[in-house]
Scaffold this active site. Structure first.
Site, short mmCIF file in Angstrom:
data_model
loop_
_atom_site.label_atom_id
_atom_site.label_comp_id
_atom_site.label_asym_id
_atom_site.label_seq_id
_atom_site.Cartn_x
_atom_site.Cartn_y
_atom_site.Cartn_z
N SER A 1 2.51 -6.65 6.89
CA SER A 1 1.07 -6.72 7.17
C SER A 1 0.32 -7.35 6.00
CB SER A 1 0.51 -5.31 7.41
OG SER A 1 1.18 -4.70 8.47
N ASP B 1 -2.19 -2.36 10.55
CA ASP B 1 -2.52 -2.22 9.13
C ASP B 1 -3.12 -3.49 8.53
OD1 ASP B 1 -1.76 0.41 8.85
OD2 ASP B 1 0.26 -0.05 8.15
N PRO C 1 9.26 -3.54 -0.88
CA PRO C 1 10.42 -3.15 -0.06
C PRO C 1 10.13 -3.36 1.44
CG PRO C 1 9.98 -1.49 -1.74
CD PRO C 1 8.85 -2.47 -1.81
N VAL C 2 11.14 -3.83 2.17
CA VAL C 2 10.98 -4.15 3.60
C VAL C 2 11.30 -2.92 4.46
CG1 VAL C 2 11.88 -5.60 5.47
CG2 VAL C 2 11.54 -6.58 3.19
N GLY D 1 7.51 1.50 4.72
CA GLY D 1 6.28 2.29 4.73
C GLY D 1 5.23 1.79 3.78
N MET D 2 5.40 0.53 3.30
CA MET D 2 4.42 -0.03 2.35
C MET D 2 3.64 -1.21 2.94
SD MET D 2 6.18 0.29 -1.37
CE MET D 2 4.62 -0.11 -2.15
N ALA D 3 3.77 -1.41 4.24
CA ALA D 3 3.01 -2.45 4.96
C ALA D 3 3.21 -3.85 4.38
CB ALA D 3 1.52 -2.10 5.01
N GLY D 4 4.43 -4.12 3.94
CA GLY D 4 4.71 -5.43 3.32
C GLY D 4 4.44 -6.60 4.26
N LYS E 1 0.84 -1.21 0.00
CA LYS E 1 0.00 0.00 0.00
C LYS E 1 0.87 1.24 0.00
CE LYS E 1 0.78 1.44 4.43
NZ LYS E 1 1.60 2.57 4.81
P1 ATP Z 1 4.52 -0.29 7.71
O1 ATP Z 1 4.19 0.36 6.42
O2 ATP Z 1 3.36 -1.02 8.33
O3 ATP Z 1 5.24 0.62 8.66
P2 ATP Z 1 6.98 -1.40 7.00
O4 ATP Z 1 7.07 -1.25 5.53
O5 ATP Z 1 7.62 -0.36 7.83
O6 ATP Z 1 5.47 -1.50 7.38
P3 ATP Z 1 7.51 -4.23 6.99
O7 ATP Z 1 8.26 -4.42 5.71
O8 ATP Z 1 6.10 -4.65 7.04
O9 ATP Z 1 7.65 -2.72 7.47
O10 ATP Z 1 8.27 -5.01 8.16
C1 ATP Z 1 9.28 -4.45 8.88
C2 ATP Z 1 9.86 -5.40 9.95
O11 ATP Z 1 9.08 -6.56 10.18
C3 ATP Z 1 11.22 -5.87 9.54
O12 ATP Z 1 12.07 -5.61 10.62
C4 ATP Z 1 11.10 -7.35 9.30
O13 ATP Z 1 12.23 -8.05 9.76
C5 ATP Z 1 9.86 -7.76 10.09
N1 ATP Z 1 9.07 -8.76 9.34
C6 ATP Z 1 8.50 -9.86 9.86
N2 ATP Z 1 7.83 -10.55 8.94
C7 ATP Z 1 7.94 -9.87 7.79
C8 ATP Z 1 7.46 -10.09 6.48
N3 ATP Z 1 6.71 -11.15 6.17
N4 ATP Z 1 7.76 -9.17 5.54
C9 ATP Z 1 8.50 -8.09 5.86
N5 ATP Z 1 9.00 -7.85 7.08
C10 ATP Z 1 8.72 -8.73 8.05
#
Ligand code: ATP
Length: 299
Positions: A105, A138, A96-97, A100-103, A12
């Protein structure tokens, strides 16, 4: 009997993100306009002979155990429903991990959806969301997908009409930000009234299908924190605008930046510049995609 499911877990972006304050329990009260994009992770779920949950991913730095959100989602339903048969989860990440794209979630939401289907648990979308929010704010939205207003801590969702289609360029700089640290920093700041995005105005523009007006109302209070620490965010936005983006902004707590384009040629030129050209040192991951507006479970 279903023995294998292939699921797409969509990322997202936030077209607007406002933080109203911090609650007693430490969660933040937010108002966000959420939009699913076509960029997705791919998840295979298999029934296996031996009991328990096995998980493997294509990224060495992600947890391959109960720390993974996909594992947590499977475990939550399998424990509640006493499922003795085992499952294997194969997760290929493209979103991307920590960006900010809720990957994470999105992965958890897909696994909740998949386990419900594979084992015929009969949970409604609402019942899946109730369980999902225990793992992440999320996740209810990731179950719903499409265009939506998200309030409370993210669990109060109002579906909105789909955004008019356009090109979405996504660029993540090679930096990592901690969502927790960004919120903590925001708590110490005193924001002017004008810093808050006009969420109601954006909802109204979305209802009228007025894409340019929506883009004109982009706003993310978290960018005041992350953008201050990392000038690369504004630089990527400027590149996108120079190539004709109708607007560009940071998503979530960052550092991913997205730009919207109404011209496919302009979007392609911006993609080339950020991916291979003179602006390629600014971004580590670059994707050209669009909005994804298919809701899950008829929501
Ligand atoms: P948001 O947009 O909700 O802030 P985000 O983009 O910041 O999400 P994610 O990529 O969802 O962050 O995840 C960040 C953290 O969660 C990482 O430290 C990662 O190690 C841990 N994590 C656990 N399971 C997963 C997964 N299936 N995919 C990505 N990260 C994961």
């Amino acid at each position: 009997m279903i023995t294998h499911l292939r699921l797409k877990a969509y990322g997202k972006i936030n077209l607007a993100l406002d933080v109203l304050g911090k609650r007693e329990d430490g969660y933040h009260e937010v108002r966000m306009i959420m939009q699913t994009v076509g960029l997705h992770d791919s998840i295979d779920l298999y029934r296996i002979g031996e009991p328990g949950i096995r998980i493997e991913t294509n990224l060495f730095y992600l947890p391959n155990n109960e720390q993974n959100l996909a594992y947590k989602a499977a475990s939550l339903l399998m424990e509640e429903f006493g499922i003795r048969q085992g499952i294997a989860i194969s997760l290929r990440k493209f979103i991307p991990v920590s960006a900010g794209m809720a990957g994470g979630s999105a992965d958890a939401a897909s696994v909740l959806f998949g386990i419900n289907k594979m084992f015929g648990l009969g949970l409604s979308a609402h019942e899946l969301m109730e369980r999902g929010v225990r793992l992440g704010a999320d996740i209810p939205y990731c179950l719903m997908r499409g265009t939506a207003l998200s309030e409370g801590i993210g669990e109060r969702l109002s579906p909105l009409p789909p955004m008019p289609q356009c090109q979405v360029l996504i660029a993540k700089p090679g930096i990592s930000v901690s969502t927790k640290a960004v919120y903590e920093r925001l708590d110490t700041m005193k924001l002017e009234a004008s810093a808050h995005p006009d969420i109601d105005g954006m909802v109204d523009a979305i209802r009228r299908g007025a894409l340019l007006e929506v883009a004109g109302k982009f706003g993310n209070v978290l960018e005041l924190v992350t953008g201050k620490g990392y000038p690369v965010i504004a630089q990527i936005e400027q590149v996108m605008k120079d190539y004709g983006a109708i607007n560009a902004m940071m998503s979530g707590s960052g550092p991913t930046v997205f730009g919207l384009f109404t011209s496919p040629q302009a979007a392609q030129a911006a993609y080339q510049a950020l991916r291979f050209g003179k602006a390629s040192e600014l971004a580590k991951q670059v994707y050209l995609t669009n909005f994804f507006n298919v809701r899950q479970n008829g929501l």
